[in-house]
Design an enzyme around this catalytic site. Sequence first.
Site, PDB file in Angstrom:
ATOM      1  N   ASP A   1      48.116  74.167  32.871  1.00 52.39           N
ATOM      2  CA  ASP A   1      47.196  73.802  31.677  1.00 52.39           C
ATOM      3  C   ASP A   1      46.761  72.459  31.375  1.00 52.39           C
ATOM      4  OD1 ASP A   1      45.452  74.408  29.810  1.00 52.39           O
ATOM      5  OD2 ASP A   1      47.024  74.871  28.243  1.00 52.39           O
TER       6      ASP A   1
ATOM      7  N   GLY B   1      53.954  67.157  34.998  1.00 59.23           N
ATOM      8  CA  GLY B   1      54.213  68.616  35.111  1.00 59.23           C
ATOM      9  C   GLY B   1      54.157  69.033  36.524  1.00 59.23           C
TER      10      GLY B   1
ATOM     11  N   HIS C   1      45.425  82.767  26.286  1.00 56.13           N
ATOM     12  CA  HIS C   1      46.618  83.391  25.773  1.00 56.13           C
ATOM     13  C   HIS C   1      46.563  84.812  26.092  1.00 56.13           C
ATOM     14  CE1 HIS C   1      47.425  79.642  23.334  1.00 56.13           C
ATOM     15  NE2 HIS C   1      47.819  79.497  24.547  1.00 56.13           N
TER      16      HIS C   1
ATOM     17  N   SER D   1      51.016  78.216  24.281  1.00 57.70           N
ATOM     18  CA  SER D   1      51.800  79.086  25.309  1.00 57.70           C
ATOM     19  C   SER D   1      53.288  79.021  25.487  1.00 57.70           C
ATOM     20  CB  SER D   1      51.070  78.773  26.820  1.00 57.70           C
ATOM     21  OG  SER D   1      51.131  77.178  26.925  1.00 57.70           O
TER      22      SER D   1
ATOM     23  N   HIS E   1      52.168  71.803  31.322  1.00 58.10           N
ATOM     24  CA  HIS E   1      51.645  71.066  30.351  1.00 58.10           C
ATOM     25  C   HIS E   1      51.882  71.700  29.329  1.00 58.10           C
ATOM     26  CE1 HIS E   1      49.464  69.403  33.872  1.00 58.10           C
ATOM     27  NE2 HIS E   1      49.107  68.532  33.619  1.00 58.10           N
TER      28      HIS E   1
ATOM     29  N   GLU F   1      56.245  68.283  29.594  1.00 55.97           N
ATOM     30  CA  GLU F   1      55.134  67.945  28.621  1.00 55.97           C
ATOM     31  C   GLU F   1      55.396  66.112  28.793  1.00 55.97           C
ATOM     32  OE1 GLU F   1      52.172  66.590  26.751  1.00 55.97           O
ATOM     33  OE2 GLU F   1      52.390  68.677  27.096  1.00 55.97           O
TER      34      GLU F   1
END
Length: 259
Positions: A160, A140, A19, A99, A42, A117
């Site tokens: 991610d 994703g 992050h 995020s 994701h 997601e």
Amino acid sequence: MLSYQHAYHAGNLADLHKHALLATALAYMTRKDKPLSYIETHAGRGLYHLDSAESLKTGEARAGIQRAAANGWLPEDHPLLTALQEVRRMHGDTAYAGSPLIAAQILRPTDRAILAEMHPNEFAHLEQLSWFATLYHQDGFEMAHAVCPPTPRRGFLLIDPSYEVKSEYDTIPRRIGQIARKWNVGVIALWYPILTDNRHDAMLQALMQAHPRALRSEVRFPPARAGHSMVGSGMWILNAPYGLDDEAQQLQAIFRKNC
């Protein structure tokens, strides 16, 4: 496989690394007047609470963002801390932003956010934050292939995965290559765990061979608990924004000093 839920790990040392780089990159990219697209494959639920049963069970946030904040690991004006401060103002003192919500604090009204997601429970939570983004309840990578190159064409893609399926280590370089060919100006960032068995090595070798100028940032830290196999965090970034290499080096020094 959809067993992974990030609520147990939100705010851990890997999140701090990931992050901090994300917030720094977006802060730089939003300095220019040109709008941008933010895409995430994701996304998770977007908002977590560090006093939740999941967070307290693992204690990973206490050893991560809470420890880093208490001991001043990052400068007070760091874009990540600024974003987290705003999230706490909006959602309470125990709130921690995933995020998507970090991006939401930095993006401007002229920018566009697109989030995917697949986990039904995580997506249900994410829908409550849909005021700033277009949401996709689907794989994703399929979403990224469909929307790239996006409009606006300038932008940032965060990949991610949970890496629940070990074959992802084999398929990710090909998938990133396909997206990069369609969207050669996009910033494409991949987070990956550093595990004791180094299973990420072949994936990173393939990525660096195909994209030798990409930025590779890795930090190391002790396992969260006995028997835990994650001992570090990695970010691989294609077309990294100016100055992100400096941020990566500073983070590496911070982790080396404190972990």
